[in-house]
Design an enzyme around this catalytic site. Structure first.
Site, short mmCIF file in Angstrom:
data_model
loop_
_atom_site.label_atom_id
_atom_site.label_comp_id
_atom_site.label_asym_id
_atom_site.label_seq_id
_atom_site.Cartn_x
_atom_site.Cartn_y
_atom_site.Cartn_z
N ALA A 72 29.73 32.25 -10.48
CA ALA A 72 30.23 31.11 -11.26
C ALA A 72 29.13 30.58 -12.15
O ALA A 72 27.94 30.78 -11.88
CB ALA A 72 30.74 30.01 -10.33
N ASP A 73 29.54 29.92 -13.21
CA ASP A 73 28.57 29.28 -14.10
C ASP A 73 29.20 28.02 -14.69
O ASP A 73 30.42 27.98 -14.92
CB ASP A 73 28.15 30.22 -15.23
N THR A 74 28.37 27.02 -14.91
CA THR A 74 28.82 25.76 -15.49
C THR A 74 28.02 25.48 -16.75
O THR A 74 26.80 25.59 -16.75
CB THR A 74 28.64 24.60 -14.48
#
Length: 196
Positions: A72-74
């Site tokens: 995941a990445d934000t």
């Protein structure tokens, strides 16, 4: 809690692990991906976020090819400007001054890669509005150190949450992992329905 030995979380974020545990899932292993997080020239924020989530999953899958890998990445952004992870106080102050009294967007992408190489991806974009922050509030937040390594220079889970006047979208996504989308992806491969 359900410990899934066949699942690897590709992350160095303790918050992502805690969020995953909120839906009753404990990965068999957590591996910090070693990747280049540079933004490509002309790359739009959502595309960048999706690429980073997939790159993290791919990097760890290369080491754990027999496992499911969740990456995941934000990314926080104003317009087309990506507000990268902050590593210096000066950068965090600039970001907070820019975000003060304004809306911006936060995209979190999640990528689940199966041992057979099948890739499932989801992205959630939320809108966040900070109140007009005083110099003292910004200084206090900076002194807390909670800005370190955070997209946009803040984490909604800490004191910055008190400075946010409203959000539109997913709180868990802003915090680093969209729980509904992640749960749905995992349910495609694992029996999670018995988790209360």
């Amino acid at each position: 809690m359900l410990k899934i030995e066949g699942l690897v979380l590709a992350s160095s974020s303790k918050y992502r692990l805690a969020l995953l545990e909120q839906i009753g899932v404990v990965p068999g292993e957590v591996v910090s991906p070693n990747i280049d997080e540079s933004l490509l020239k002309g790359e739009l924020p959502r595309r960048y976020c999706m690429r980073m989530a997939r790159t993290k999953a791919d990097a760890v899958a290369a080491l754990r090819s027999d496992k499911f890998v969740l990456g995941a990445d934000t990314v926080a952004y104003c317009g087309k400007r990506v507000l990268s992870k902050t590593e210096s106080e000066d950068c965090a102050v600039r970001y907070l001054e820019m975000l003060s009294g304004r809306r911006h967007r936060v995209c979190t992408s999640v990528c689940l890669r199966s041992p057979g190489g099948i890739v499932h991806e989801r992205s959630v974009v939320s809108v966040v509005k900070f109140k007009s922050m005083s110099k003292g509030e910004i200084e206090y937040y900076i002194s807390s150190g909670q800005w370190r390594g955070k997209a946009g220079g803040y984490g909604i889970q800490g004191f910055a949450g008190a400075l946010i006047s409203w959000i539109q979208g997913s709180y868990s996504s802003i915090a680093g992992l969209p729980l509904h989308e992640t749960y749905c992806l995992l349910c495609g491969y694992f029996d999670l329905k018995h988790i209360p």
